[in-house]
Design a protein around this motif. Structure first.
Motif, mmCIF file in Angstrom:
data_model
loop_
_atom_site.group_PDB
_atom_site.id
_atom_site.type_symbol
_atom_site.label_atom_id
_atom_site.label_comp_id
_atom_site.label_asym_id
_atom_site.label_seq_id
_atom_site.Cartn_x
_atom_site.Cartn_y
_atom_site.Cartn_z
ATOM 1 N N GLY A 456 0.811 -1.214 0.000
ATOM 2 C CA GLY A 456 0.000 0.000 0.000
ATOM 3 C C GLY A 456 0.844 1.263 0.000
ATOM 4 N N ILE A 457 2.098 1.142 -0.436
ATOM 5 C CA ILE A 457 2.986 2.310 -0.474
ATOM 6 C C ILE A 457 3.281 2.632 -1.925
ATOM 7 N N ILE A 458 2.910 3.831 -2.334
ATOM 8 C CA ILE A 458 3.207 4.254 -3.700
ATOM 9 C C ILE A 458 4.496 5.053 -3.661
ATOM 10 N N ILE A 459 5.508 4.567 -4.374
ATOM 11 C CA ILE A 459 6.776 5.295 -4.421
ATOM 12 C C ILE A 459 6.955 5.798 -5.837
ATOM 13 N N LYS A 460 7.221 7.100 -5.933
ATOM 14 C CA LYS A 460 7.154 7.696 -7.262
ATOM 15 C C LYS A 460 8.345 7.378 -8.133
ATOM 16 N N GLY A 461 9.525 7.180 -7.549
ATOM 17 C CA GLY A 461 10.674 6.893 -8.400
ATOM 18 C C GLY A 461 11.719 6.088 -7.656
ATOM 19 N N GLY A 462 12.563 5.395 -8.389
ATOM 20 C CA GLY A 462 13.578 4.553 -7.775
ATOM 21 C C GLY A 462 14.589 5.338 -6.966
ATOM 22 N N GLU A 463 14.843 6.585 -7.371
ATOM 23 C CA GLU A 463 15.865 7.365 -6.680
ATOM 24 C C GLU A 463 15.460 7.688 -5.244
ATOM 25 N N VAL A 464 14.142 7.551 -4.952
ATOM 26 C CA VAL A 464 13.646 7.843 -3.606
ATOM 27 C C VAL A 464 14.338 6.952 -2.571
ATOM 28 N N PHE A 465 14.615 5.697 -2.936
ATOM 29 C CA PHE A 465 15.280 4.789 -1.995
ATOM 30 C C PHE A 465 16.654 5.322 -1.615
ATOM 31 N N GLU A 466 17.386 5.792 -2.611
ATOM 32 C CA GLU A 466 18.723 6.296 -2.324
ATOM 33 C C GLU A 466 18.660 7.542 -1.447
ATOM 34 N N ARG A 467 17.686 8.387 -1.735
ATOM 35 C CA ARG A 467 17.530 9.595 -0.921
ATOM 36 C C ARG A 467 17.183 9.235 0.518
ATOM 37 N N LEU A 468 16.286 8.260 0.688
ATOM 38 C CA LEU A 468 15.874 7.846 2.025
ATOM 39 C C LEU A 468 17.060 7.287 2.804
ATOM 40 N N ALA A 469 17.862 6.471 2.130
ATOM 41 C CA ALA A 469 18.969 5.818 2.814
ATOM 42 C C ALA A 469 20.007 6.835 3.277
ATOM 43 N N ALA A 689 2.516 16.254 -4.474
ATOM 44 C CA ALA A 689 3.771 16.824 -3.990
ATOM 45 C C ALA A 689 4.720 15.801 -3.372
ATOM 46 N N CYS A 690 4.196 14.689 -2.859
ATOM 47 C CA CYS A 690 5.071 13.795 -2.099
ATOM 48 C C CYS A 690 5.836 12.844 -3.010
ATOM 49 N N ASP A 691 6.873 12.219 -2.436
ATOM 50 C CA ASP A 691 7.644 11.217 -3.169
ATOM 51 C C ASP A 691 7.162 9.819 -2.816
ATOM 52 N N VAL A 692 6.675 9.695 -1.581
ATOM 53 C CA VAL A 692 6.155 8.418 -1.110
ATOM 54 C C VAL A 692 4.755 8.682 -0.592
ATOM 55 N N TYR A 693 3.802 7.847 -1.006
ATOM 56 C CA TYR A 693 2.422 8.090 -0.610
ATOM 57 C C TYR A 693 1.870 6.824 0.034
ATOM 58 N N LEU A 694 1.394 6.951 1.267
ATOM 59 C CA LEU A 694 0.838 5.788 1.955
ATOM 60 C C LEU A 694 -0.661 5.748 1.706
ATOM 61 N N THR A 695 -1.147 4.670 1.101
ATOM 62 C CA THR A 695 -2.586 4.624 0.831
ATOM 63 C C THR A 695 -3.348 4.264 2.101
ATOM 64 N N ARG A 696 -2.642 3.758 3.115
ATOM 65 C CA ARG A 696 -3.292 3.489 4.394
ATOM 66 C C ARG A 696 -2.622 4.327 5.475
ATOM 67 N N PRO A 697 -3.389 4.946 6.356
ATOM 68 C CA PRO A 697 -2.766 5.791 7.384
ATOM 69 C C PRO A 697 -2.142 4.943 8.494
ATOM 70 N N ASP A 698 -1.106 4.212 8.162
ATOM 71 C CA ASP A 698 -0.485 3.316 9.124
ATOM 72 C C ASP A 698 0.977 3.729 9.258
ATOM 73 N N LEU A 699 1.332 4.281 10.422
ATOM 74 C CA LEU A 699 2.681 4.832 10.579
ATOM 75 C C LEU A 699 3.762 3.751 10.585
ATOM 76 N N ASN A 700 3.383 2.500 10.872
ATOM 77 C CA ASN A 700 4.382 1.428 10.846
ATOM 78 C C ASN A 700 5.036 1.309 9.481
ATOM 79 N N LEU A 701 4.281 1.689 8.448
ATOM 80 C CA LEU A 701 4.814 1.604 7.088
ATOM 81 C C LEU A 701 6.048 2.483 6.933
ATOM 82 N N ILE A 702 6.118 3.571 7.710
ATOM 83 C CA ILE A 702 7.251 4.484 7.571
ATOM 84 C C ILE A 702 8.549 3.782 7.958
#
Lengths: 769, 49
Positions: A456-469, A689-702
């Motif tokens: 249930g996590i929409i990630i807009k682009g692959g580079e987001v992983f590198e930015r997050l890390a 506007a976001c890079d990662v979008y949670l379709t469910r309001p579940d903070l554990n996903l973060i």
């Protein structure tokens, strides 16, 4: 001690406490789906549904929207394409394609699960908003993304990429087959005419790949040269050019050394890598008009100085000053808070705020395109992300540079020596060809992106992983993110016995239902059970409370001030209830901290600098900070969207920041942050506007996202390390003459396949590959 | 020998024939959605419900 009974919501499966559903939206969807006879849907589900977000769709009927998004077909039908962000499992597709069975005005629905889009054909005489409402009823929150013109442009581009890749693959396979004859000839001997014929066929077959499929590489290389730098495309173009020209010369001269298969394979594999990532990335962008109209309802044609009336329940269409009337407004888009604020003549109001109370008149101060909300929305497309160089990019540069130097050095050496070793030269180029890199990194990214989507996590682009890390600070919005935006009764203090309580509850519930005030909605949620006692003389004092009479008694429901009682010491939000002037009950209301928020903040604090930004008042923010064990200086209050963005700018001096939020007021910050994580809400601007979008309001996903991003980084590094070892070994063997171009051409795909198998087999997110 | 040349030419012809077929498929949108059709075949026909 209360016994904790927790049900899972029957629609979305989120914890729902003592009730069967987590929210009214989910309850409505569940009941509607059952009423249509599609209850079987729930048995088909293979992944949890997203929590239902109730949206308004009236603005879809505005001409700016319909002309851009609805296409007229023959026979009184219209067609439109909607994004359903919660849709990705087959059961959803099954339900949606059955829409014409329970909603006759829908003629046909065609689901595209890959892009979460649905094409709808509906009766032209039915309003476009009804289509949106129908999908909302069955539990999805449709969004309009690209106008028809942009959508068809993107479709054409997609098709071109598919075609390029497919053509390259076809060329590659065909030329490999033709070359088998040569490989066989190497062993048995072959006459020159035959070699020449095979060579020419191979040449013809590779033409489409070299002159059509590989064009993007040439463009990339040319762009790099123009900027006086180098990139992967340059190396690839050089390999293609040299490999092709050398093979073509040999083919025409009838010499056995032709490597069209290696050249076409290089093109095909690299294109395949790009295509795979393109398919799994969800680069959603939403039209500006949609974002604006969603908040405003209509575009007002007003000039500064005009006086315009704003009805109750309507959004202010322009920035202005109140000239007549008092009311309550909801400025959630600005502050993130659902709590209404009061306005009176002289107060300034901003377009996009909602008039909850009585009608007012405002004098327009800004033209439409200069309103604060319009600035904010146009700001979204202008903000540049903070630069973060991707490590695979850096690596790429070094690899390409070293290979180019090696090849150049080798070339001059062979030239000076006067030896005819130039086929060895080409072998070096082919063995160092960055297939492993061009294919493995995309494989890692696309696998991770697909697994994210399943959570249930929409990630807009692959580079987001590198930015997050790479990030080291997390900034949270308060309301809607760490707390729910709905109010809950925290504490109730009944001053009466059980029997009297039973008598008063229906009255209380129905009375609370009469008000639009969000605080009273907490009471409605808990005590309104469908009973509607005949209340009379209902009078609401805006922002204060309600009074009414029932069976000869007079009642008051509201704040301490409303009941003319001295205000309490602590800064709690209270609702009091009295009968004939006698206080019966005191409720303490607060917006609830999400159950996972505390553990999340505690866990993040170990590795990140954690901050909280809120549009809420000081007292409420400090209280939440205390509950979350956050230092007070890291909890900022009364923040506007612009202030949030500015604050991130100052944080950038020390940190790489991840912003987590939910509303319009966070969208500028999302764009500015290294990574913006949006929690699915009603506003489309979050999705935009976001890079990662949670379709469910579940903070554990973060936390899952952070863990996954580190796994992704590790996998990429492993793949790159493998590519280096392989290349160094290969080059050495080539230079010593152990490997001819033929063996290189065989080893090349082998290395690529191993890395791809490794990359796709890993588990980045919990819950299956 | 001439049969060999003939086969090679036929090979080229077939190659370009299928390439043309591929172009037609992509242009008519048959490659636009590669996920749903594989699922859709398992959904029973709505009219028989």
């Amino acid at each position: 001690m209360e016994v904790a009974v927790s049900h899972a919501c029957k629609h979305c499966g989120r914890p729902a406490g003592t009730s069967l559903f987590c929210c009214a939206g989910c309850e409505g969807a569940f009941e509607f789906i059952h009423s249509t006879g599609m209850g079987e849907f729930y048995n088909k589900l293979s992944k949890p549904l997203s929590t239902v977000k109730q949206k308004r769709f009236e603005y879809w009927n505005q001409p700016q929207i319909t002309t851009a998004f609805v296409k007229s077909l023959q026979g009184g039908l219209s067609q439109a394409e909607l994004l359903l962000d919660g849709m990705s499992c087959p059961a959803c597709g099954w339900l949606i394609e059955r829409a014409p069975l329970f909603a006759p005005f829908i003629r046909k629905t065609e689901v595209d699960l890959g892009s979460s889009k649905v094409k709808v054909i509906f009766d032209s005489h039915c309003a476009f908003s009804e289509v949106g409402e129908l999908f909302n009823k069955i539990g999805y929150a449709p969004t309009l993304t690209d106008p028809i013109s942009t959508a068809s442009f993107k479709k054409r581009q997609n098709r071109q990429w598919i075609l390029r890749t497919a053509v390259a693959l076809a060329s590659q396979m065909a030329s490999m087959h033709v070359n088998y004859t040569l490989y066989a000839g190497l062993l048995d001997g072959m006459n020159t005419t035959m070699v020449k014929a095979v060579g020419l066929v191979s040449l013809v077959i590779s033409l489409p790949a070299v002159f059509y499929s590989a064009v993007p590489f040439y463009r990339g290389a040319w762009n790099a040269l123009k900027l006086k730098t180098w990139n992967l495309d340059l190396l690839v173009s050089l390999s293609i050019a040299l490999g092709f020209v050398a093979s073509a010369i040999n083919a025409l001269r009838g010499i056995n050394d032709i490597y069209f298969d290696a050249v076409t394979m290089l093109i095909a594999f690299l294109l395949l890598g790009r295509l795979v990532v393109m398919f799994s990335e969800k680069r959603i962008s939403i039209d500006k008009n949609v974002l604006l109209l969603e908040l405003l309802g209509t575009m007002a044609d007003a000039k500064p100085g005009d006086i315009i009336p704003v009805k109750s329940g309507q959004a202010f269409p322009c920035d202005g000053t109140v000239t007549k009337g008092k009311s309550l407004i909801n400025s959630a888009w600005l502050t993130g808070e659902e709590m209404p604020t009061q306005i009176k003549p002289g107060s300034s109001v901003y377009a996009g705020s909602l008039n909850l109370g009585s009608p007012v008149e405002i004098q327009v101060t800004e033209p439409m395109e200069k309103t604060r909300i319009a600035n904010l929305i146009s700001g979204l497309s202008n903000i540049k992300k903070g630069e973060l160089s991707r490590f695979s990019e850096k690596f790429e540069k070094i690899l390409v540079a070293s290979v180019l130097l090696l090849v150049l050095g080798l070339g001059t050496f062979y030239f000076l020596e006067g030896k005819s070793l130039w086929m060895r030269w080409i072998s070096v180029l082919l063995v160092t060809c960055p297939c492993a890199m061009g294919l493995a990194v995309p494989a890692v990214l696309s696998t991770a992106l697909k697994q994210a989507l399943r959570r249930g996590i929409i990630i807009k682009g692959g580079e987001v992983f590198e930015r997050l890390a790479q990030s080291d600070a997390v900034v949270f919005d308060k309301t809607g993110t760490l707390t729910t935006s709905e109010f809950e009764i925290e504490n109730e203090d009944w001053l009466i016995d059980a029997e009297e309580k039973l008598r008063l509850l229906p009255v209380l519930g129905w009375a609370a239902h009469q008000s639009s005030h969000p605080v009273l909605s907490a009471l409605t949620k808990k005590y309104f059970r469908g009973e509607k006692p005949a209340l009379t003389q209902i009078k609401e004092t805006l922002g204060q409370g309600l009074e009414f009479t029932y069976q000869g008694h007079s009642y008051q429901l509201g704040s301490r001030k409303f009941l003319q009682l001295p205000s309490s010491k602590d800064n709690q939000t209270e609702i009091l209830f009295s009968e004939d002037g006698i206080l019966k009950n005191v409720f303490v209301v607060r917006s609830e901290i999400r159950s996972e928020a505390m553990s999340l903040v505690a866990a993040l604090k170990k590795r990140f600098s954690v901050w909280m930004l809120s549009g809420d008042k000081k007292a409420a923010v400090k209280q939440t900070a205390d509950l979350l064990n956050l230092e007070h200086q890291k909890a900022l209050y009364e923040q506007t969207p612009e202030m949030k963005m500015e604050f991130l700018n100052t944080l950038f001096e020390h940190y790489k920041v991840v912003m987590v939020g939910d509303g319009v007021n966070d969208s500028l910050a999302f764009k500015k942050a290294h990574v913006g994580i949006g929690i699915g809400g009603a506003a489309s601007s979050t999705l935009e506007a976001c890079d990662v979008y949670l379709t469910r309001p579940d903070l554990n996903l973060i936390q899952e996202i952070f863990t996954a991003s580190h796994k992704v980084k590790k996998s990429i590094l492993l793949c790159l390390a493998w590519a280096v070892v392989y290349n160094v070994l290969g080059v050495m063997l080539v230079l010593y003459g152990f490997l001819g171009p033929l063996v290189c051409a065989v080893l090349m795909p082998l290395s690529s396949l191993t890395v791809v198998a490794f990359a796709t087999g890993r588990k980045y997110f919990p819950g299956g590959t | 020998m001439s049969i060999f040349i003939f086969i090679l030419l036929a090979g080229i012809l077939i190659f370009f024939l299928f390439l043309g077929l591929l172009v037609w498929q992509v242009k008519t949108g048959q490659m636009d959605d590669l996920v749903t059709p594989s699922e859709k075949i398992l959904w029973e026909d709505p009219k028989n419900d």
